[in-house]
Design a protein around this motif. Sequence first.
Motif, PDB file in Angstrom:
ATOM      1  N   TYR A 102     -80.436  35.865 -92.203  1.00 13.60           N
ATOM      2  CA  TYR A 102     -81.151  36.719 -92.115  1.00 13.60           C
ATOM      3  C   TYR A 102     -82.125  37.488 -93.206  1.00 13.60           C
ATOM      4  O   TYR A 102     -83.722  37.458 -92.705  1.00 13.60           O
ATOM      5  N   VAL A 141     -85.321  45.635 -90.902  1.00 16.93           N
ATOM      6  CA  VAL A 141     -84.233  46.011 -90.504  1.00 16.93           C
ATOM      7  C   VAL A 141     -84.500  47.095 -89.686  1.00 16.93           C
ATOM      8  O   VAL A 141     -84.448  47.491 -88.534  1.00 16.93           O
ATOM      9  N   ASP A 148     -86.178  45.727 -86.362  1.00 17.54           N
ATOM     10  CA  ASP A 148     -85.829  45.155 -85.510  1.00 17.54           C
ATOM     11  C   ASP A 148     -84.220  45.811 -85.451  1.00 17.54           C
ATOM     12  O   ASP A 148     -83.826  45.204 -84.433  1.00 17.54           O
ATOM     13  N   PHE A 149     -84.158  46.454 -85.620  1.00 19.85           N
ATOM     14  CA  PHE A 149     -82.709  47.513 -84.968  1.00 19.85           C
ATOM     15  C   PHE A 149     -83.417  48.923 -83.891  1.00 19.85           C
ATOM     16  O   PHE A 149     -84.231  49.832 -85.118  1.00 19.85           O
ATOM     17  N   TYR A 166     -74.782  44.574 -85.876  1.00 19.49           N
ATOM     18  CA  TYR A 166     -76.067  43.413 -86.425  1.00 19.49           C
ATOM     19  C   TYR A 166     -76.190  43.087 -84.931  1.00 19.49           C
ATOM     20  O   TYR A 166     -77.172  42.482 -85.139  1.00 19.49           O
ATOM     21  N   GLU A 167     -74.836  42.345 -84.535  1.00 21.01           N
ATOM     22  CA  GLU A 167     -75.134  41.562 -83.033  1.00 21.01           C
ATOM     23  C   GLU A 167     -75.601  42.266 -82.086  1.00 21.01           C
ATOM     24  O   GLU A 167     -76.563  42.005 -81.664  1.00 21.01           O
ATOM     25  N   ARG A 198     -77.606  44.791 -82.551  1.00 17.20           N
ATOM     26  CA  ARG A 198     -78.531  45.345 -83.089  1.00 17.20           C
ATOM     27  C   ARG A 198     -79.459  46.595 -82.809  1.00 17.20           C
ATOM     28  O   ARG A 198     -80.898  46.827 -82.716  1.00 17.20           O
ATOM     29  N   ARG A 199     -78.237  47.369 -83.125  1.00 16.29           N
ATOM     30  CA  ARG A 199     -78.505  48.984 -82.873  1.00 16.29           C
ATOM     31  C   ARG A 199     -77.497  49.903 -83.217  1.00 16.29           C
ATOM     32  O   ARG A 199     -76.758  49.151 -83.324  1.00 16.29           O
TER      33      ARG A 199
END
Length: 295
Positions: free
Chosen positions: A138, A160, A163-164, A181-182, A184-185
Motif C-alpha cells: 500500500y 489514508v 481511502d479510509f 485496514y481491511e 477501510r474505516r
Amino acid sequence: MTQTATYKVSHTTTYQYETPVRVCHNLVMLTPRNDWSARPINHRVIIKPTPTVQNRREDYFGNAIHAFSIEESHRQLVVSATGRIEVQYSPPMDPLGTPAWEEVRDSVKQQTDPRWLEACQFRFDSPRVRIAADFERYASSSFSKSRPILDAALELTQRVYKDFEYDTTATHVHTPTEDAYEMRRGVCQDFSHIQIACLRSLGLSARYVSGYLRTNPKPGQPRLVGADQSHAWLSLYCGQKLGWIDLDPTNNKICDLDHIPIAWGRDYADVVPVRGVFLGGGHHQVVVSVDVSPM
C-alpha cells in the motif's frame, strides 16, 4: 520561524461503579512532556477519592506517569488533569527539498546517522503495529525510488485520509490494526496505526503520538465546552537535519499549533491515558470530557 500558542486544557475521566470497588491501582499519562514541542504550565492531576499512595515518574520514552492506589471502598473514581500547555511548531521545509526516503532508511539501519539509536527503536514490530507485506504494498505507490521522504509521506497521509472512512462505530480501542485496514474505516487511533505500519514496513522509523486537537466551531457558533477530544497522530523520522515531523492522517495535514502533544511511544499501548486494575465494582460506566481553550 517558530510559532507558539498557549492553551488551557481540562481532561476529566469519571468511572461510575455498580458495586463498591475495594482497591484499585492505576497509571495516568495525561501530563504533557516537557520538551521542544510542548511545555506544561501549572499542570496538575487531581484524583477523587484521595489516593492512599501516589507518585510521579517518567517511563522509558520520557513520558510523565502519575501512579496511584486507592485502598478504600468507593463507587466513583474521578481523574482530572488540568493546566496550561505551551505548544510550539516550526514550519517544515519544502517537501521536495527533503532527502530521499531510502537515504534516511539506510542511514538509520546502517547506524551512520548520529541519531540512529533514537530512531531505530521505532522501526520494528510493536504490540499494536506489525510489519506486513500488505502495508508495504500500500505504501510503495507513494514511496517511489529516490522520492523525497516528506513529499512521499504527505502523499501517503493524503491517501489514508481519502481511502479510509472515519467511523466511530466500526472499531474499538482494541481493534487490531489489520482489521481496521481491511475494513477501510476507523478513527484517529486506527489511521495512525495503519500509516505507522506502512512506514515501518518500508523500513522507516515512525512513532505514535497522543494528545489533543483544538476544534474550531463553525462561523457564528460558540465553542462547546467538552466538545474537544483526545486525538492521535504519528511522527516520522526524516533524517538528522529534519528530525521528527508530525503528520495527521485523520485530517490530511502536517501537524501545527492546533495539535497539542502529550505523550509518544511505539503505538497506543505505550500511551494509554488511564489504565489500571481494580477489585470489585461489577459493571461500570466511563465518561470522558475534554476541553481545549486558547489562552
